[in-house]
Scaffold this motif. Structure first.
Motif, PDB file in Angstrom:
ATOM      1  N   THR A   1     -28.521  57.155  89.310  1.00 53.19           N
ATOM      2  CA  THR A   1     -27.447  56.039  88.927  1.00 53.19           C
ATOM      3  C   THR A   1     -26.985  55.475  90.257  1.00 53.19           C
ATOM      4  O   THR A   1     -26.645  56.467  91.202  1.00 53.19           O
ATOM      5  N   ASN A   2     -26.822  54.376  90.553  1.00 57.09           N
ATOM      6  CA  ASN A   2     -26.232  53.617  91.678  1.00 57.09           C
ATOM      7  C   ASN A   2     -24.773  53.042  91.228  1.00 57.09           C
ATOM      8  O   ASN A   2     -24.046  53.217  92.152  1.00 57.09           O
ATOM      9  N   LYS A   3     -24.784  52.622  89.934  1.00 59.54           N
ATOM     10  CA  LYS A   3     -23.374  52.087  89.718  1.00 59.54           C
ATOM     11  C   LYS A   3     -22.800  52.590  88.179  1.00 59.54           C
ATOM     12  O   LYS A   3     -23.742  52.739  87.186  1.00 59.54           O
ATOM     13  N   LEU A   4     -21.771  53.220  88.203  1.00 57.65           N
ATOM     14  CA  LEU A   4     -21.450  53.841  87.020  1.00 57.65           C
ATOM     15  C   LEU A   4     -20.132  53.212  86.623  1.00 57.65           C
ATOM     16  O   LEU A   4     -19.236  53.011  87.224  1.00 57.65           O
ATOM     17  N   TYR A   5     -20.092  52.631  85.262  1.00 57.08           N
ATOM     18  CA  TYR A   5     -18.995  52.087  84.891  1.00 57.08           C
ATOM     19  C   TYR A   5     -18.459  52.799  83.481  1.00 57.08           C
ATOM     20  O   TYR A   5     -19.036  53.317  82.418  1.00 57.08           O
ATOM     21  N   LEU A   6     -17.143  53.531  83.749  1.00 59.74           N
ATOM     22  CA  LEU A   6     -16.659  54.282  82.885  1.00 59.74           C
ATOM     23  C   LEU A   6     -15.184  53.988  82.486  1.00 59.74           C
ATOM     24  O   LEU A   6     -14.202  54.512  81.979  1.00 59.74           O
ATOM     25  N   ASP A   7     -14.899  52.426  82.601  1.00 57.42           N
ATOM     26  CA  ASP A   7     -13.778  51.732  82.597  1.00 57.42           C
ATOM     27  C   ASP A   7     -13.517  51.548  81.044  1.00 57.42           C
ATOM     28  O   ASP A   7     -14.297  51.469  79.946  1.00 57.42           O
ATOM     29  N   PHE A   8     -12.107  51.351  80.591  1.00 58.53           N
ATOM     30  CA  PHE A   8     -11.564  51.174  79.241  1.00 58.53           C
ATOM     31  C   PHE A   8     -11.933  52.456  78.232  1.00 58.53           C
ATOM     32  O   PHE A   8     -12.447  52.082  77.334  1.00 58.53           O
TER      33      PHE A   8
ATOM     34  N   SER B   1     -11.442  52.397  85.935  1.00 56.07           N
ATOM     35  CA  SER B   1     -10.185  51.598  85.829  1.00 56.07           C
ATOM     36  C   SER B   1      -9.772  51.704  84.243  1.00 56.07           C
ATOM     37  O   SER B   1     -10.800  52.081  83.520  1.00 56.07           O
ATOM     38  N   HIS B   2      -8.665  51.372  83.883  1.00 51.45           N
ATOM     39  CA  HIS B   2      -8.198  51.196  82.576  1.00 51.45           C
ATOM     40  C   HIS B   2      -8.541  52.522  81.707  1.00 51.45           C
ATOM     41  O   HIS B   2      -9.101  52.513  80.582  1.00 51.45           O
ATOM     42  N   ASN B   3      -7.809  53.794  82.196  1.00 49.34           N
ATOM     43  CA  ASN B   3      -8.188  54.977  81.366  1.00 49.34           C
ATOM     44  C   ASN B   3      -6.764  55.538  81.460  1.00 49.34           C
ATOM     45  O   ASN B   3      -5.748  54.842  81.423  1.00 49.34           O
ATOM     46  N   ALA B   4      -6.924  56.803  81.143  1.00 54.80           N
ATOM     47  CA  ALA B   4      -5.456  57.556  81.100  1.00 54.80           C
ATOM     48  C   ALA B   4      -5.352  58.516  82.046  1.00 54.80           C
ATOM     49  O   ALA B   4      -4.643  59.510  81.918  1.00 54.80           O
ATOM     50  N   ILE B   5      -5.867  58.505  83.150  1.00 57.42           N
ATOM     51  CA  ILE B   5      -6.094  59.535  84.315  1.00 57.42           C
ATOM     52  C   ILE B   5      -4.716  59.651  84.942  1.00 57.42           C
ATOM     53  O   ILE B   5      -4.077  58.802  85.638  1.00 57.42           O
ATOM     54  N   ALA B   6      -4.329  61.075  84.590  1.00 56.47           N
ATOM     55  CA  ALA B   6      -3.110  61.296  85.266  1.00 56.47           C
ATOM     56  C   ALA B   6      -3.201  62.280  86.349  1.00 56.47           C
ATOM     57  O   ALA B   6      -2.166  62.899  87.142  1.00 56.47           O
TER      58      ALA B   6
ATOM     59  N   ASP C   1     -12.765  52.410  91.951  1.00 54.29           N
ATOM     60  CA  ASP C   1     -11.753  51.861  91.306  1.00 54.29           C
ATOM     61  C   ASP C   1     -10.954  52.729  90.127  1.00 54.29           C
ATOM     62  O   ASP C   1     -11.530  53.277  89.178  1.00 54.29           O
ATOM     63  N   LEU C   2      -9.708  53.115  90.651  1.00 51.28           N
ATOM     64  CA  LEU C   2      -8.881  53.861  89.939  1.00 51.28           C
ATOM     65  C   LEU C   2      -7.522  53.101  89.313  1.00 51.28           C
ATOM     66  O   LEU C   2      -6.536  53.489  89.031  1.00 51.28           O
ATOM     67  N   SER C   3      -7.867  51.811  89.474  1.00 50.74           N
ATOM     68  CA  SER C   3      -6.535  50.898  88.967  1.00 50.74           C
ATOM     69  C   SER C   3      -6.177  51.047  87.413  1.00 50.74           C
ATOM     70  O   SER C   3      -7.307  51.517  86.524  1.00 50.74           O
ATOM     71  N   SER C   4      -5.274  50.940  86.903  1.00 49.23           N
ATOM     72  CA  SER C   4      -4.624  50.904  85.594  1.00 49.23           C
ATOM     73  C   SER C   4      -4.889  52.131  84.922  1.00 49.23           C
ATOM     74  O   SER C   4      -5.452  52.249  83.837  1.00 49.23           O
ATOM     75  N   ASN C   5      -4.327  53.140  85.524  1.00 49.06           N
ATOM     76  CA  ASN C   5      -4.214  54.646  84.994  1.00 49.06           C
ATOM     77  C   ASN C   5      -2.931  55.117  84.971  1.00 49.06           C
ATOM     78  O   ASN C   5      -1.772  54.250  84.968  1.00 49.06           O
ATOM     79  N   ARG C   6      -2.694  56.421  85.023  1.00 42.39           N
ATOM     80  CA  ARG C   6      -1.473  56.965  84.900  1.00 42.39           C
ATOM     81  C   ARG C   6      -0.882  57.749  86.160  1.00 42.39           C
ATOM     82  O   ARG C   6      -0.393  58.990  85.890  1.00 42.39           O
ATOM     83  N   LEU C   7      -1.801  57.441  87.053  1.00 46.25           N
ATOM     84  CA  LEU C   7      -1.392  58.244  88.308  1.00 46.25           C
ATOM     85  C   LEU C   7      -0.027  58.184  88.599  1.00 46.25           C
ATOM     86  O   LEU C   7       0.419  56.942  89.211  1.00 46.25           O
TER      87      LEU C   7
ATOM     88  N   ARG D   1     -23.756  52.100  82.089  1.00 42.24           N
ATOM     89  CA  ARG D   1     -22.488  51.640  81.457  1.00 42.24           C
ATOM     90  C   ARG D   1     -21.997  52.626  80.205  1.00 42.24           C
ATOM     91  O   ARG D   1     -22.768  52.642  79.371  1.00 42.24           O
ATOM     92  N   CYS D   2     -20.706  52.872  80.509  1.00 42.15           N
ATOM     93  CA  CYS D   2     -19.965  53.472  79.421  1.00 42.15           C
ATOM     94  C   CYS D   2     -18.498  52.809  79.314  1.00 42.15           C
ATOM     95  O   CYS D   2     -17.628  53.293  78.951  1.00 42.15           O
ATOM     96  N   SER D   3     -18.463  51.475  79.180  1.00 43.02           N
ATOM     97  CA  SER D   3     -17.275  50.734  78.957  1.00 43.02           C
ATOM     98  C   SER D   3     -16.873  50.674  77.776  1.00 43.02           C
ATOM     99  O   SER D   3     -17.623  50.478  76.941  1.00 43.02           O
ATOM    100  N   ASN D   4     -15.654  51.002  77.464  1.00 49.95           N
ATOM    101  CA  ASN D   4     -14.960  50.881  76.162  1.00 49.95           C
ATOM    102  C   ASN D   4     -15.916  51.669  75.010  1.00 49.95           C
ATOM    103  O   ASN D   4     -16.268  51.382  74.176  1.00 49.95           O
ATOM    104  N   ALA D   5     -16.178  53.010  75.426  1.00 52.25           N
ATOM    105  CA  ALA D   5     -17.063  54.109  74.751  1.00 52.25           C
ATOM    106  C   ALA D   5     -16.234  55.044  74.204  1.00 52.25           C
ATOM    107  O   ALA D   5     -16.569  56.073  73.791  1.00 52.25           O
ATOM    108  N   GLN D   6     -14.960  54.909  74.176  1.00 52.26           N
ATOM    109  CA  GLN D   6     -13.826  55.827  73.662  1.00 52.26           C
ATOM    110  C   GLN D   6     -14.182  57.389  74.241  1.00 52.26           C
ATOM    111  O   GLN D   6     -13.935  58.202  73.482  1.00 52.26           O
ATOM    112  N   LEU D   7     -14.460  57.438  75.436  1.00 47.06           N
ATOM    113  CA  LEU D   7     -14.622  58.836  76.142  1.00 47.06           C
ATOM    114  C   LEU D   7     -13.366  59.364  76.336  1.00 47.06           C
ATOM    115  O   LEU D   7     -12.516  58.726  76.736  1.00 47.06           O
TER     116      LEU D   7
END
Length: 265
Positions: A72-79, A102-107, A125-131, A55-61
């Motif tokens: 790793t089986n499940k990777l969380y890079l959201d927010f 989800s919830h990144n700035a991926i364009a 999950d690529l929802s809530s980005n800038r695609l 989990r790296c959720s909301n880690a300012q990455l």
């Protein structure tokens, strides 16, 4: 050995023993702490439902971290604030089943960003980005169910090809809305509703064909115009020359006329 010598050696022996124990303790602590120290701030491994999770959720990455355990089986890079996904971003994660971006700035997503994940990945999950626009090649051979909702999509042939190339998460399809479009009336509508009524790739092909015909007609008109100008210019030159010959004495005129006629022919 005398009693005095024994008394002197005892503190030295104790000191060496304590030093050895201290060094051993440092080595043990170092081996325990090293893996955690390698992880980015705000990231940590865990185990959820028997699956190894990172989990790296909301880690300012601002980029995909590199030191992710390769089992790793499940990777969380959201927010986070990740702006794009480079080629081979997840190539060292062959056992990954779920990936939440989800919830990144991926364009932008480079072709090959998900290379190496086709075997096992079943949720992306690529929802809530800038695609706005992504090539279908970026998802080549990917069998995962993909969430593309809540992005500022441009509805055109490219998006239509992408949607037909991936398997969407069922409940996410209504969230793919036209933020812009090649046709103004599509803006604000759900994309699946748009392509149910209009084949955007066919519209694009017709537009391209019309543009090509207009271009070809323009060139054809230019060629015809040049030929007409060329013929008229030659006729005008011949007429002037004949008028000039008429003004000459008769003998010289005949020889010049025959020369002019042969030249024109």
């Amino acid at each position: 050995m005398t009693a005095a010598q024994g008394v002197l050696l005892r503190p030295i022996t104790m000191g060496l023993l304590l030093q050895s124990l201290f060094l051993l303790l440092l080595l043990l602590l170092g081996s325990c702490l090293h893996p955690a120290a390698a992880f980015p701030k705000g990231c940590y491994p865990s185990e959820e439902e028997g699956l190894k999770t990172f989990r790296c959720s909301n880690a300012q990455l601002t980029e995909v971290p590199r030191d992710i355990p390769n089992d790793t089986n499940k990777l969380y890079l959201d927010f986070n604030q990740i702006p794009f996904l480079p080629r081979d971003a997840f190539r060292d994660l062959p056992l990954l089943l779920e990936l939440d971006l989800s919830h990144n700035a991926i364009a932008r997503i480079e072709t090959g960003a998900f290379q190496g994940l086709a075997e096992h990945l079943h949720s992306l999950d690529l929802s809530s980005n800038r695609l706005v626009s992504v090539s279908k090649d970026a998802f080549s051979n990917l069998k995962a169910k993909v969430n593309l909702s809540n992005n500022p999509w441009r509805c055109d042939c490219r998006l239509q090809e992408l949607i037909r190339a991936v398997e969407l998460v069922a409940e996410s399809s209504g969230g793919i809305v036209c933020d812009s479009s090649t046709q103004e009336e599509h803006v604000g509508k759900a994309f699946l509703q748009v392509i149910a009524d209009t084949d955007l790739c066919n519209v694009y092909k017709k537009t391209t064909d019309i543009a090509m015909l207009v271009t070809m007609f323009g060139w054809f008109a230019m060629v015809i115009s040049y030929l007409v100008y060329y013929v008229r210019q030659n006729q005008e030159d011949a007429r002037r020359h004949l008028e000039y010959l008429k003004s000459l004495p008769s003998k010289q005129r005949r020889s010049e006329e025959s020369s002019t006629i042969s030249t024109v022919v």
